[in-house]
Design a protein around this motif. Sequence first.
Motif, short mmCIF file in Angstrom:
data_model
loop_
_atom_site.label_atom_id
_atom_site.label_comp_id
_atom_site.label_asym_id
_atom_site.label_seq_id
_atom_site.Cartn_x
_atom_site.Cartn_y
_atom_site.Cartn_z
N GLN A 81 -7.57 0.57 -28.07
CA GLN A 81 -8.47 -0.56 -28.43
C GLN A 81 -8.38 -1.91 -29.20
O GLN A 81 -9.04 -2.70 -29.12
N ARG A 82 -7.17 -1.95 -30.30
CA ARG A 82 -7.20 -3.01 -30.50
C ARG A 82 -6.80 -4.67 -29.16
O ARG A 82 -7.53 -5.31 -29.89
N ILE A 83 -5.86 -3.68 -28.55
CA ILE A 83 -5.39 -4.89 -26.82
C ILE A 83 -6.59 -5.49 -25.89
O ILE A 83 -7.05 -5.98 -25.32
N ALA A 84 -7.20 -3.84 -26.34
CA ALA A 84 -8.18 -4.61 -25.27
C ALA A 84 -9.53 -5.02 -25.77
O ALA A 84 -10.50 -5.97 -25.38
N ALA A 85 -9.44 -5.22 -27.44
CA ALA A 85 -10.81 -5.50 -27.53
C ALA A 85 -10.52 -7.27 -27.22
O ALA A 85 -11.19 -8.39 -27.36
N ALA A 86 -9.29 -7.21 -27.71
CA ALA A 86 -8.66 -9.20 -27.48
C ALA A 86 -8.49 -9.54 -26.10
O ALA A 86 -7.52 -10.46 -26.12
N ASN A 87 -8.63 -8.52 -25.29
CA ASN A 87 -8.39 -9.09 -23.83
C ASN A 87 -7.00 -9.63 -23.92
O ASN A 87 -6.53 -11.02 -23.62
N ALA A 88 -6.05 -8.68 -25.14
CA ALA A 88 -4.38 -9.04 -25.25
C ALA A 88 -3.54 -9.18 -23.85
O ALA A 88 -3.74 -7.69 -23.29
N PRO A 89 -2.86 -10.27 -23.65
CA PRO A 89 -1.91 -9.13 -22.41
C PRO A 89 -1.13 -8.05 -22.77
O PRO A 89 -0.39 -7.93 -23.83
N PHE A 90 -1.41 -7.13 -21.39
CA PHE A 90 0.10 -6.12 -21.39
C PHE A 90 0.49 -5.58 -20.00
O PHE A 90 -0.20 -5.88 -19.61
N VAL A 91 1.49 -5.44 -20.75
CA VAL A 91 2.43 -5.32 -19.22
C VAL A 91 2.91 -3.25 -19.25
O VAL A 91 2.55 -2.59 -20.42
N SER A 92 1.90 -2.86 -18.12
CA SER A 92 2.46 -1.34 -17.86
C SER A 92 3.17 -1.32 -16.92
O SER A 92 3.46 -2.03 -15.90
N ARG A 93 3.99 0.08 -17.03
CA ARG A 93 5.64 0.25 -16.44
C ARG A 93 4.59 -0.01 -14.85
O ARG A 93 5.37 0.01 -14.01
N GLY A 94 3.31 1.05 -14.70
CA GLY A 94 3.09 1.40 -13.20
C GLY A 94 3.56 1.97 -12.76
O GLY A 94 3.53 1.79 -11.54
N ASP A 95 4.56 2.63 -12.57
CA ASP A 95 5.97 3.44 -11.44
C ASP A 95 5.60 4.84 -11.69
O ASP A 95 6.22 5.39 -11.42
N ASP A 96 4.47 5.89 -12.22
CA ASP A 96 4.80 7.22 -11.97
C ASP A 96 5.73 7.62 -12.93
O ASP A 96 5.85 8.80 -13.21
N SER A 97 6.18 7.21 -13.80
CA SER A 97 7.56 7.75 -14.98
C SER A 97 6.74 8.59 -15.46
O SER A 97 5.24 8.50 -16.19
#
Length: 267
Positions: A125-141
């Motif tokens: 929630q803190r990451i989203a509220a700050a619009n802080a850059p976040f890297v996701s694997r995004g690979d169904d791992s």
Amino acid sequence: MKRMILALAAAALMGGGALAEDMKLAVTTSFHNSGLADILLPQIKDDTGIDVRLLVVGTGQAIKLGQAGDVDAILVHSRPAEEKFLAGGFGTHRREIMYNDFVFIGPRTDEAKLSDATSAADALQRIAAANAPFVSRGDDSGTHKKELSLWAAADVIPEGDWYRAVGAGMGAALNTASGMNAYIMSDRASWLNFGNKGDLALVYAGDPVLFNQYAFLPVNPDKHPHVKADLVMKLEAWLVSETAKALIDGYKINGETLFVFNAETGG
């Protein structure tokens, strides 16, 4: 031809007169990136004569390989996906081997203040509220599946310019996060063994929901008669042995333990 004959003869001598046998094991990129495979595989070959050939993919792809009979067993870390695999008759059983935990990595400056978070949900929630850059694997791992479940639990839909899904393994995703100075969720082992930390640091860990169990699932020979069930049984017996326990528990980087052995050795 002469080289081939010499190679076969050497293999026969190494195996006490028997050629080393190989089998295919699909493993997660997080397991491979940890460096533990480099410790285990030579000992497995010495003790059992099995040359374990790794197919390094995400949990989702490992399960697909198992369903297709393209590997003899899988070592993954997403229990819901594993149970679905078993329910479909693609695996014979599930054997827990070891665990570690997921951790949140981010810039040392920690603009989103994850170090003050009270839970994994609070951290996201803190990451989203700050619009802080976040890297996701995004690979169904397994890591990606876990990350998505945590966003859902945090009641956050991860979307926007701040959220970047890279469709890559753990090492490549960590490299991207390092280059962007972004937040990322990683398994602890991959983070400890990651060599390009840059300005990144571990900024949040400890919520019990971040527990990360690895399990071994043999592919069902009733579905795929060609799988090497005898070798899989030998490998499983080794993975729950005292030798495996000593190697897994003893594997450390800078004094930090990467995995904890928790297999039940009986039966």
